[in-house]
Design a protein around this motif. Structure first.
Motif: not given
Length: 399
Positions: A328, A330, A387-388, A393-395
């Motif tokens: 994800t 992280r 949640r993740p 994805r955070v990127d």
């Protein structure tokens, strides 16, 4: 964009790779299932499932929980192995819905024909194998075909458990369950050998040790031999127990020697690493206990729980915690409480196997405490990772 996702479920982040829905649902399912099992041990019958509660517990912890985690990992990893897109979107959600539908029918059979419930459950693994096979063959990554015979034998073991349940043949159910446990242990030996030493040296900056090819071959080959012995038992050709115990003992010795070369004693500050090392240690422990059980020293179910709780479920928790961060986008780090969750799983395994073997008179309390530890461990995972696993994805990359 959010409205578009709601109209087109295939665009939801949770449908982008198989680890997202399968890890999430497997963890949740394990907590619910173990809660029902705890109630059963305290005299409350909450379900009247297909095959009865004893069958349901065995089958669903193996083919509900464990194979969902294995499938989520394989369907995600095959994209890295091949460089080709894996199952995603609506086809992935359909596969997950099939898995979930089978879980519901096994818990609430609703007077449906047993063969229909069995058929719906049996479809899941062949579809997973089909996706993995297609991608591996497309790029000719023959090394990864090792997983396909294992998946094929898992299908056979699942079929045996269903046939045993329908016929009322408890021995066939047991042999199918034992084969499943050993097959998933073989998967852990294969995958553990690939990732545990690599994760350890990369994270701690250690110099990789030279691989001892003979030890690798013996470690893998001996566990394969254990699987073949159990397959022979399932097919009605049981070997002498002394020979079976000897094969178990050899596999235990080789895999403990293999583990000791991975420098696990450096990992005490890194729960995502020591969780992998300790869970792998339960493989030789469980195999050694199984060998003793064949010699009449212990009950076989103690060895089985060393492998399932200490090996499979602890390694799955550690791998899910790691994979769910990396895939994800992280930073891979131990989130607060995950070390506690892994410690709870290790404690549950120690209670359920070696300690129970030494102090059998407190069986009821050990069952209760180990189930509670399991539920707490996976609830901690769900608190951190729900949640993740459900957001993008955070990127900003796909996956």
């Amino acid at each position: 964009m959010r409205c578009l996702s709601l109209l087109n479920p295939g665009r939801l982040p949770v449908a982008r790779l198989a680890f997202r829905p399968l890890f999430l649902l497997a963890a949740l399912f394990s907590v619910v299932s173990m809660g029902i099992w705890l109630a059963f041990w305290h005299g409350d019958i909450l379900l009247n499932p297909y095959g009865g509660l004893m069958f349901w517990h065995q089958h669903e912890m193996l083919f509900g929980f464990s194979t969902a985690v294995v499938s989520g990992f394989l369907l995600t990893a095959v994209q890295n192995w091949t460089g080709l897109p894996s199952l995603k979107g609506l086809p992935l959600l359909a596969l997950v819905a099939l898995w979930l539908f089978a879980r519901v029918l096994l818990a609430f059979p609703m007077d449906l024909p047993p063969w229909l419930i069995a058929a719906l459950d049996l479809i899941f693994l062949p579809l997973v194998a089909l996706v993995v096979t297609r991608l591996v063959i497309a790029v000719r990554r023959w090394r990864n075909l090792i997983f396909l015979p294992v998946l094929g034998l898992l299908m056979l073991a699942n079929l045996a458990m269903h046939v045993g349940a329908i016929r009322g043949d408890a021995l066939l159910v047991q042999d199918g369950a034992y084969l499943t446990v050993l097959l998933i242990s073989l998967l852990m030996v294969v995958l553990g050998g690939r990732v545990i030493p690599m994760f350890t040296t990369n994270r701690l900056g250690l110099r990789p040790r030279a691989t001892l090819r003979w030890l690798e071959l013996l470690s893998l080959g001996s566990v394969m031999a254990v699987v073949l012995v159990q397959l022979l038992n399932l097919l009605g050709g049981e070997l002498p127990k002394a020979l079976q115990a000897s094969v178990m003992g050899l596999a235990a010795i080789c895999n403990m020697a293999r583990l000791l070369r991975w420098d696990g004693y450096h990992c005490w500050r890194e729960p995502l690493l020591w969780g992998l090392h300790i869970s792998y240690a339960f493989i030789p422990l469980g195999l050694a206990m199984w060998g003793l059980a064949l010699s009449g020293v212990l009950r076989t179910e103690l060895a089985v729980h060393a492998l399932t709780v200490g090996g499979m479920s602890t390694m799955m928790l550690a791998m899910m915690a790691r994979v769910s961060l990396g895939h994800t986008g992280r930073c891979i780090r131990t989130l607060p409480g995950i070390g506690v969750a892994l410690a709870l799983m290790v404690a549950a395994a120690l209670l359920r196997a070696p300690i129970l073997a030494l102090v059998p008179e407190i069986t009821h309390w050990i069952y209760t405490i180990s189930i509670l530890f399991w539920c707490l461990a996976y609830l901690i995972f769900l608190a951190h990772y729900t949640r993740p696993l459900m957001v993008a994805r955070v990127d900003g990359r796909d996956g």
